[in-house]
Design an enzyme around this catalytic site. Structure first.
Site, PDB file in Angstrom:
ATOM      1  N   ASP A  16      12.006   1.151  -1.371  1.00  0.00           N
ATOM      2  CA  ASP A  16      10.978   1.450  -1.847  1.00  0.00           C
ATOM      3  C   ASP A  16       9.813   1.581  -0.643  1.00  0.00           C
ATOM      4  O   ASP A  16       9.527   0.729   0.043  1.00  0.00           O
ATOM      5  CB  ASP A  16      10.420   0.676  -2.955  1.00  0.00           C
ATOM      6  N   HIS A  41      -0.813   2.864  -7.877  1.00  0.00           N
ATOM      7  CA  HIS A  41      -0.002   1.714  -8.018  1.00  0.00           C
ATOM      8  C   HIS A  41      -0.734   0.491  -8.666  1.00  0.00           C
ATOM      9  O   HIS A  41      -2.075   0.576  -8.581  1.00  0.00           O
ATOM     10  CB  HIS A  41       0.418   1.422  -6.642  1.00  0.00           C
TER      11      HIS A  41
HETATM   12  O1  G3H Z   1       4.496   0.645  -3.885  1.00  0.00           O
HETATM   13  C1  G3H Z   1       4.477  -0.327  -4.429  1.00  0.00           C
HETATM   14  C2  G3H Z   1       5.194  -1.245  -5.364  1.00  0.00           C
HETATM   15  O2  G3H Z   1       4.795  -1.622  -6.399  1.00  0.00           O
HETATM   16  C3  G3H Z   1       5.840  -2.109  -4.345  1.00  0.00           C
HETATM   17  O3  G3H Z   1       5.295  -3.043  -4.336  1.00  0.00           O
HETATM   18  O4  G3H Z   1       5.180  -3.961  -1.737  1.00  0.00           O
HETATM   19  O5  G3H Z   1       4.306  -5.242  -3.475  1.00  0.00           O
HETATM   20  O6  G3H Z   1       6.507  -5.147  -3.162  1.00  0.00           O
HETATM   21  P1  G3H Z   1       5.248  -4.660  -3.207  1.00  0.00           P
HETATM   22  P1  13P Z   2       3.746   0.867 -10.461  1.00  0.00           P
HETATM   23  O1  13P Z   2       2.513  -0.217  -9.759  1.00  0.00           O
HETATM   24  O2  13P Z   2       2.703   1.598 -11.577  1.00  0.00           O
HETATM   25  O3  13P Z   2       4.626   0.120 -11.342  1.00  0.00           O
HETATM   26  O4  13P Z   2       4.089   1.749  -9.451  1.00  0.00           O
HETATM   27  C1  13P Z   2       5.217   1.305  -8.737  1.00  0.00           C
HETATM   28  C2  13P Z   2       5.731   2.061  -7.428  1.00  0.00           C
HETATM   29  O5  13P Z   2       5.304   3.160  -7.583  1.00  0.00           O
HETATM   30  C3  13P Z   2       6.684   1.605  -6.782  1.00  0.00           C
HETATM   31  O6  13P Z   2       6.834   2.304  -5.625  1.00  0.00           O
HETATM   32 ZN    ZN Z   3       5.436   3.601  -4.984  1.00  0.00          ZN
END
Ligand code: G3H
Ligand code: 13P
Ligand code: ZN
Length: 384
Positions: A94, A189
């Protein structure tokens, strides 16, 4: 690196959702962020309860937390084996950058995202194209991002949304050859998506127009739209965290009916991270409150977690209070350890939320309709 063969590219999963949508049952595949073993177990359990294909995704932060893609892959495959999970699953990076997307391609993921959305449009396409070439050679699917979501995205903060131009979406797909594209249409997010669930910022017509363009160019069976920042941020979970001593303020998510509207408009992958973080945090706070003094029974593990929760009352990211213990402990089955009891509750909390979400997303019951094309078969298809 362990055997990747149990993991699928996102393409057959997203195609199953597209096929169902064309048959009058709008559907999108849930993509759930993971940071530790019991979270993965909960996601898998929720998918099984709904007979749904699913995407487990790890951010760059998650990879760092667990020590890299091989560790994440090992953890997810372990959870799949331990729970006899036979439904199709993709393991996706991700919000990757160039380096991480290549490393994850080489070290056990079945799909990667290259988030080049901070670059100029042409440069974004170019970098996405480079990753597509790299990852498609091994059969992995690639997701790009176009437009900027407001809020925090990994280490980048965007003050306001820069919406995707739907008329350029088919062009983006055509030039980059990406399989999936996150289009900024007003979601964001995290737990603070704005008053009234950020409704005033949502522009579902961007999804609708983008999808229409894809249909017009004959792209929609091979290319798919993604909705980031889609957590619903259930008020009852936020209230529970706060009743248990937390101080989460200004929380608001995307209402489920707007997500469903976006699925009808053409979204085929829905990203959820925050909802799971909230459920995990509520569970930990409640468990410590229900078991006063429990931290003294294993002072080296529970005490630091409790202390971190007491010090950061607005915490919702479990890494904030779990980073104080050895990540290796969180990568394996907690059975027989001091974390077993609380992790059983965490797993159930996640499973029931995932089960409900995929029902609402329309992907429940679709597991058997996924064409189980292997990564090497996908590589051959891309090459042809
Ligand atoms: O893009 C945002 C997702 O919620 C991933 O979050 O980078 O804090 O793991 P993180
Ligand atoms: P949320 O913060 O709304 O759960 O979004 C998650 C997301 O887009 C991870 O890439
Ligand atoms: Zn995202």
């Amino acid at each position: 690196m362990q055997d990747q063969c149990q993991l699928f590219s996102m393409v057959p999963l997203l195609r199953a959702a597209e096929k169902a949508s064309q048959q009058g049952k709008p559907a999108a595949i849930g993509a759930f962020n993971v940071n530790f073993y019991s979270q993965a177990m909960g996601i898998l359990e929720g998918l099984r309860r709904s007979d749904a294909p699913g995407i487990i995704q790890a951010s760059r932060g998650a990879n760092k937390f667990q020590g890299g893609p091989e560790k994440i892959q090992g953890m997810v495959l372990q959870a799949m084996n331990d729970s006899n999970h036979t439904l199709p699953v993709a393991l996706h990076l991700d919000h990757g950058n160039e380096e991480q997307a290549k490393v994850c391609t080489d070290e056990g993921f079945s799909s990667v995202m290259i988030d080049a959305s901070t670059l100029e449009f042409e440069d974004n396409i170019k970098l996405t194209q480079d990753i597509v070439q790299y990852a498609h050679a091994k059969g992995l699917s690639v997701e790009g991002e176009y437009g900027k979501l407001a809020g925090v995205e990994e280490d980048v903060i965007h003050e306001a949304t820069t919406y995707a131009d739907p008329y350029l979406v088919p062009f983006f797909f055509n030039e980059s050859k990406a399989d999936a594209l996150a289009v900024a249409y007003g979601t964001s997010h995290g737990p603070n998506k704005g008053s009234a669930g950020g409704l005033e910022k949502l522009a579902v017509h961007i999804v609708e127009q983008s999808y229409k363009g894809m249909v017009a160019y004959g792209q929609n069976n091979d290319h798919f739209l993604v909705s980031h920042g889609s957590s619903t941020v259930p008020p009852e979970i936020v209230a529970e965290i706060n009743a248990q001593g937390g101080t989460v303020k200004g929380a608001a998510g995307i209402p489920m009916h707007k997500i469903q509207e976006a699925v009808v408009a053409g979204i085929r992958k829905i990203n959820i991270d925050t909802d799971l973080r909230l459920g995990i945090t509520a569970t930990f706070r409640k468990w410590f409150n229900d078991n006063p003094g429990v931290e003294t029974t294993s002072a080296d593990i529970l005490m630091p977690i409790k202390k971190a929760l007491d010090e950061k009352l607005d915490a919702i990211d479990p890494r904030d209070y779990l980073k104080v213990i050895d990540a290796g402990l969180l990568r394996t089955d907690p059975k027989g350890t001091i974390l077993e009891e609380v992790m059983i509750l965490v797993q159930e909390r996640i499973a029931s939320h995932v089960e409900m979400l995929v029902q609402k997303f329309g992907s429940a019951g679709l597991a058997g309709t996924v064409d189980r094309v292997s990564l090497s078969e996908m590589a051959a298809i891309y090459k042809a």
